[in-house]
Design a protein around this motif. Structure first.
Motif, PDB file in Angstrom:
ATOM      1  N   THR A 275       0.851  -1.186   0.000  1.00  0.00           N
ATOM      2  CA  THR A 275       0.000   0.000   0.000  1.00  0.00           C
ATOM      3  C   THR A 275       0.888   1.237   0.000  1.00  0.00           C
ATOM      4  N   GLY A 276       0.303   2.421  -0.130  1.00  0.00           N
ATOM      5  CA  GLY A 276       1.065   3.662  -0.071  1.00  0.00           C
ATOM      6  C   GLY A 276       1.697   3.898   1.290  1.00  0.00           C
ATOM      7  N   TRP A 277       1.091   3.382   2.354  1.00  0.00           N
ATOM      8  CA  TRP A 277       1.613   3.594   3.704  1.00  0.00           C
ATOM      9  C   TRP A 277       2.495   2.448   4.181  1.00  0.00           C
ATOM     10  N   CYS A 278       2.586   1.383   3.426  1.00  0.00           N
ATOM     11  CA  CYS A 278       3.348   0.203   3.831  1.00  0.00           C
ATOM     12  C   CYS A 278       4.842   0.510   3.862  1.00  0.00           C
ATOM     13  N   ALA A 279       5.522   0.050   4.908  1.00  0.00           N
ATOM     14  CA  ALA A 279       6.967   0.253   5.031  1.00  0.00           C
ATOM     15  C   ALA A 279       7.749  -0.695   4.135  1.00  0.00           C
ATOM     16  N   GLY A 280       7.131  -1.775   3.693  1.00  0.00           N
ATOM     17  CA  GLY A 280       7.793  -2.721   2.818  1.00  0.00           C
ATOM     18  C   GLY A 280       8.941  -3.454   3.492  1.00  0.00           C
ATOM     19  N   GLY A 281       9.707  -4.173   2.691  1.00  0.00           N
ATOM     20  CA  GLY A 281      10.892  -4.857   3.192  1.00  0.00           C
ATOM     21  C   GLY A 281      10.591  -5.818   4.321  1.00  0.00           C
TER      22      GLY A 281
ATOM     23  N   HIS B  77       0.860  -6.370   5.585  1.00  0.00           N
ATOM     24  CA  HIS B  77       1.558  -5.128   5.267  1.00  0.00           C
ATOM     25  C   HIS B  77       1.554  -4.282   6.523  1.00  0.00           C
ATOM     26  N   ARG B  78       2.721  -3.702   6.840  1.00  0.00           N
ATOM     27  CA  ARG B  78       2.883  -2.954   8.087  1.00  0.00           C
ATOM     28  C   ARG B  78       3.525  -1.606   7.785  1.00  0.00           C
ATOM     29  N   SER B  79       3.027  -0.568   8.455  1.00  0.00           N
ATOM     30  CA  SER B  79       3.600   0.769   8.300  1.00  0.00           C
ATOM     31  C   SER B  79       4.852   0.894   9.158  1.00  0.00           C
ATOM     32  N   ASN B  80       5.569   1.978   8.954  1.00  0.00           N
ATOM     33  CA  ASN B  80       6.635   2.328   9.884  1.00  0.00           C
ATOM     34  C   ASN B  80       5.989   2.644  11.226  1.00  0.00           C
ATOM     35  N   GLU B  81       6.771   2.517  12.293  1.00  0.00           N
ATOM     36  CA  GLU B  81       6.261   2.839  13.620  1.00  0.00           C
ATOM     37  C   GLU B  81       6.112   4.349  13.774  1.00  0.00           C
TER      38      GLU B  81
END
Length: 95
Positions: free
Chosen positions: A8-14, A22-26
């Motif tokens: 997603t656009g907000w996903c931190a990837g990697g 899918h997880r965002s940055n903290e």
């Protein structure tokens, strides 16, 4: 996002993502005697969630620490309830 396997656009990837999630940055909130960490998560099933970790300094005496914990749990319950209510669809108003 055009598929569940795409970021997603907000996903931190990697390394933040795994097992289909899918997880965002903290997002860190530091308030002196307390700290909170928020992460947005989209599960493999496509559901969106917020994960929140909170660290609060407790009083050195057991009775005071227990009072703090009771108050904290009440505040968390209220915040979760408020978030759940905000997610409900609102009924349409009659024209």
């Amino acid at each position: 996002m055009t598929g569940r396997d795409r970021h997603t656009g907000w996903c931190a990837g990697g390394h933040h993502c795994g097992l289909g999630e899918h997880r965002s940055n903290e997002i860190l909130i530091d308030a002196g005697h307390a700290r909170a960490v928020l992460v947005r998560v989209r599960t493999a099933a496509g559901r969106n969630h917020a994960e929140i970790r909170v660290r609060v300094a407790l009083a050195p005496t057991e009775p005071a620490a227990r009072r703090q914990l009771v108050g904290l749990l009440g505040d968390v319950r209220q915040a979760v309830t408020r978030a759940a209510i905000a997610a409900r669809p609102r009924p349409r108003r009659a024209a």
